[in-house]
Design a protein around this motif. Structure first.
Motif, PDB file in Angstrom:
ATOM      1  N   THR A  82       0.866  -1.181   0.000  1.00  0.00           N
ATOM      2  CA  THR A  82       0.000   0.000   0.000  1.00  0.00           C
ATOM      3  C   THR A  82       0.900   1.228   0.000  1.00  0.00           C
ATOM      4  N   VAL A  83       0.503   2.246  -0.749  1.00  0.00           N
ATOM      5  CA  VAL A  83       1.394   3.390  -0.927  1.00  0.00           C
ATOM      6  C   VAL A  83       0.596   4.682  -0.887  1.00  0.00           C
ATOM      7  N   GLY A  84       1.245   5.735  -0.391  1.00  0.00           N
ATOM      8  CA  GLY A  84       0.636   7.058  -0.369  1.00  0.00           C
ATOM      9  C   GLY A  84       0.933   7.792   0.918  1.00  0.00           C
ATOM     10  N   GLY A  85       1.189   9.077   0.807  1.00  0.00           N
ATOM     11  CA  GLY A  85       1.487   9.896   1.976  1.00  0.00           C
ATOM     12  C   GLY A  85       0.227  10.467   2.597  1.00  0.00           C
ATOM     13  N   LYS A  86       0.362  11.633   3.212  1.00  0.00           N
ATOM     14  CA  LYS A  86      -0.789  12.258   3.864  1.00  0.00           C
ATOM     15  C   LYS A  86      -0.777  13.753   3.602  1.00  0.00           C
ATOM     16  N   ALA A  87      -1.968  14.325   3.652  1.00  0.00           N
ATOM     17  CA  ALA A  87      -2.113  15.761   3.492  1.00  0.00           C
ATOM     18  C   ALA A  87      -1.831  16.453   4.814  1.00  0.00           C
ATOM     19  N   ALA A  88      -1.588  17.743   4.745  1.00  0.00           N
ATOM     20  CA  ALA A  88      -1.333  18.520   5.967  1.00  0.00           C
ATOM     21  C   ALA A  88      -2.516  18.392   6.923  1.00  0.00           C
ATOM     22  N   GLY A  89      -2.219  18.067   8.175  1.00  0.00           N
ATOM     23  CA  GLY A  89      -3.252  17.928   9.184  1.00  0.00           C
ATOM     24  C   GLY A  89      -3.778  16.521   9.369  1.00  0.00           C
ATOM     25  N   ALA A  95      -1.046   5.002   2.875  1.00  0.00           N
ATOM     26  CA  ALA A  95      -0.431   3.670   2.964  1.00  0.00           C
ATOM     27  C   ALA A  95      -0.838   2.971   4.257  1.00  0.00           C
ATOM     28  N   GLU A  96      -0.825   3.708   5.368  1.00  0.00           N
ATOM     29  CA  GLU A  96      -1.196   3.118   6.659  1.00  0.00           C
ATOM     30  C   GLU A  96      -2.675   2.740   6.690  1.00  0.00           C
ATOM     31  N   ALA A  97      -3.523   3.620   6.150  1.00  0.00           N
ATOM     32  CA  ALA A  97      -4.959   3.332   6.133  1.00  0.00           C
ATOM     33  C   ALA A  97      -5.241   2.093   5.291  1.00  0.00           C
ATOM     34  N   GLY A  98      -4.541   1.971   4.154  1.00  0.00           N
ATOM     35  CA  GLY A  98      -4.728   0.801   3.304  1.00  0.00           C
ATOM     36  C   GLY A  98      -4.226  -0.479   3.948  1.00  0.00           C
ATOM     37  N   ARG A  99      -3.074  -0.388   4.594  1.00  0.00           N
ATOM     38  CA  ARG A  99      -2.526  -1.567   5.294  1.00  0.00           C
ATOM     39  C   ARG A  99      -3.469  -2.034   6.397  1.00  0.00           C
ATOM     40  N   ASP A 100      -3.955  -1.104   7.191  1.00  0.00           N
ATOM     41  CA  ASP A 100      -4.848  -1.470   8.297  1.00  0.00           C
ATOM     42  C   ASP A 100      -6.158  -2.071   7.783  1.00  0.00           C
ATOM     43  N   TYR A 101      -6.664  -1.531   6.689  1.00  0.00           N
ATOM     44  CA  TYR A 101      -7.887  -2.062   6.081  1.00  0.00           C
ATOM     45  C   TYR A 101      -7.689  -3.523   5.674  1.00  0.00           C
ATOM     46  N   PRO A 116       4.666   4.775   3.041  1.00  0.00           N
ATOM     47  CA  PRO A 116       3.897   5.986   3.335  1.00  0.00           C
ATOM     48  C   PRO A 116       4.500   7.254   2.729  1.00  0.00           C
ATOM     49  N   GLU A 117       4.685   7.236   1.443  1.00  0.00           N
ATOM     50  CA  GLU A 117       5.296   8.369   0.752  1.00  0.00           C
ATOM     51  C   GLU A 117       4.529   8.675  -0.520  1.00  0.00           C
ATOM     52  N   GLY A 118       4.585   9.934  -0.924  1.00  0.00           N
ATOM     53  CA  GLY A 118       4.003  10.327  -2.194  1.00  0.00           C
ATOM     54  C   GLY A 118       2.721  11.104  -2.055  1.00  0.00           C
ATOM     55  N   VAL A 119       2.692  12.274  -2.690  1.00  0.00           N
ATOM     56  CA  VAL A 119       1.477  13.076  -2.732  1.00  0.00           C
ATOM     57  C   VAL A 119       0.786  12.948  -4.087  1.00  0.00           C
ATOM     58  N   ASP A 120       1.414  12.239  -5.011  1.00  0.00           N
ATOM     59  CA  ASP A 120       0.811  11.961  -6.305  1.00  0.00           C
ATOM     60  C   ASP A 120       1.348  10.628  -6.809  1.00  0.00           C
ATOM     61  N   THR A 121       0.872  10.197  -7.966  1.00  0.00           N
ATOM     62  CA  THR A 121       1.238   8.880  -8.491  1.00  0.00           C
ATOM     63  C   THR A 121       2.735   8.759  -8.729  1.00  0.00           C
ATOM     64  N   LEU A 122       3.340   9.790  -9.291  1.00  0.00           N
ATOM     65  CA  LEU A 122       4.761   9.722  -9.619  1.00  0.00           C
ATOM     66  C   LEU A 122       5.612   9.569  -8.367  1.00  0.00           C
ATOM     67  N   GLU A 123       5.375  10.393  -7.356  1.00  0.00           N
ATOM     68  CA  GLU A 123       6.142  10.282  -6.119  1.00  0.00           C
ATOM     69  C   GLU A 123       5.945   8.910  -5.479  1.00  0.00           C
ATOM     70  N   SER A 124       4.708   8.425  -5.504  1.00  0.00           N
ATOM     71  CA  SER A 124       4.418   7.122  -4.917  1.00  0.00           C
ATOM     72  C   SER A 124       5.157   6.012  -5.657  1.00  0.00           C
TER      73      SER A 124
END
Length: 208
Positions: A82-89, A95-101, A116-124
């Motif tokens: 699972t991949v993806g960072g988080k928005a401010a706040g 990634a964590e939400a997907g893993r826990d699900y 847990p990285e990436g604010v868009d597809t490329l960064e992820s």
């Protein structure tokens, strides 16, 4: 009209026609890729993140996770990434939400990897490529929405991953023909901009 003027007009017309053909062929390729469902034996299933709300995946994200769960249960790969960072706040990353699900759905922790990285597809995808390199992995089945599959595959390949896609067939992105048409138009623009710039360019909310 002078000869020079006629020549300029013809060149301009040819360029416009070439641009239209490029857009049309890219849209057709996105449509075709969206209809494919590749499930080769791979090192990992990579689920691209989407919005999450206090650790609860959005409907779009949940549809992707459910499809990844099905692929894992079918033995396509031993690990789900699972991949993806988080928005401010935000307290949780995508990634964590997907893993826990997926853990709640019965996937054991040793079969899950959160990046847990990436604010868009490329960064992820670049972050996933680095994680694959560290583990000696090479092949992935990418799970995302159908219209996003071609761009996600391309970015994964550019990150050093041998990628094929198995898009989800559920969720808001595939509900109506109008929705599908809008997504294809947006993805056509996003894919062409990526090929030109090498970067992920936001062309509409949620497209990056």
């Amino acid at each position: 009209m002078t000869r020079v003027g006629a020549l300029v007009s013809r060149v301009f017309g040819a360029l416009v026609l070439a641009a239209l053909l490029l857009v049309a062929s890219t849209a057709a390729a996105i449509w075709w890729t969206a209809r494919q469902d590749s499930r080769p034996q791979s090192d990992a299933i990579v689920v691209l993140g989407s919005a999450q709300y206090n650790g609860v995946p959005s409907s779009i994200f949940a549809a992707r996770l459910e499809h990844a769960l099905s692929l894992w249960e079918d033995g396509v790969a031993p690990v789900v990434v699972t991949v993806g960072g988080k928005a401010a706040g935000d307290q949780f990353t995508e990634a964590e939400a997907g893993r826990d699900y997926l853990m709640d759905a019965g996937v054991p922790g040793e079969s899950l990897l959160a990046v847990p990285e990436g604010v868009d597809t490329l960064e992820s995808m670049r972050a996933v490529g680095a994680a694959f390199g560290e583990r000696g992995w090479s092949g992935a089945v990418v799970v995302t929405d159908p219209w996003h599959a071609m761009r996600a595959e391309r970015m994964a390949e550019d990150a050093g991953i041998s990628a094929e896609s198995s898009p989800t067939r559920q969720g808001p992105a595939v509900q109506t023909r109008n929705t599908q048409f809008r997504y294809i138009l947006r993805e056509t623009a996003a894919y062409l901009l990526y090929r030109v710039t090498g970067e992920s360019v936001v062309v509409a909310p949620g497209i990056g």
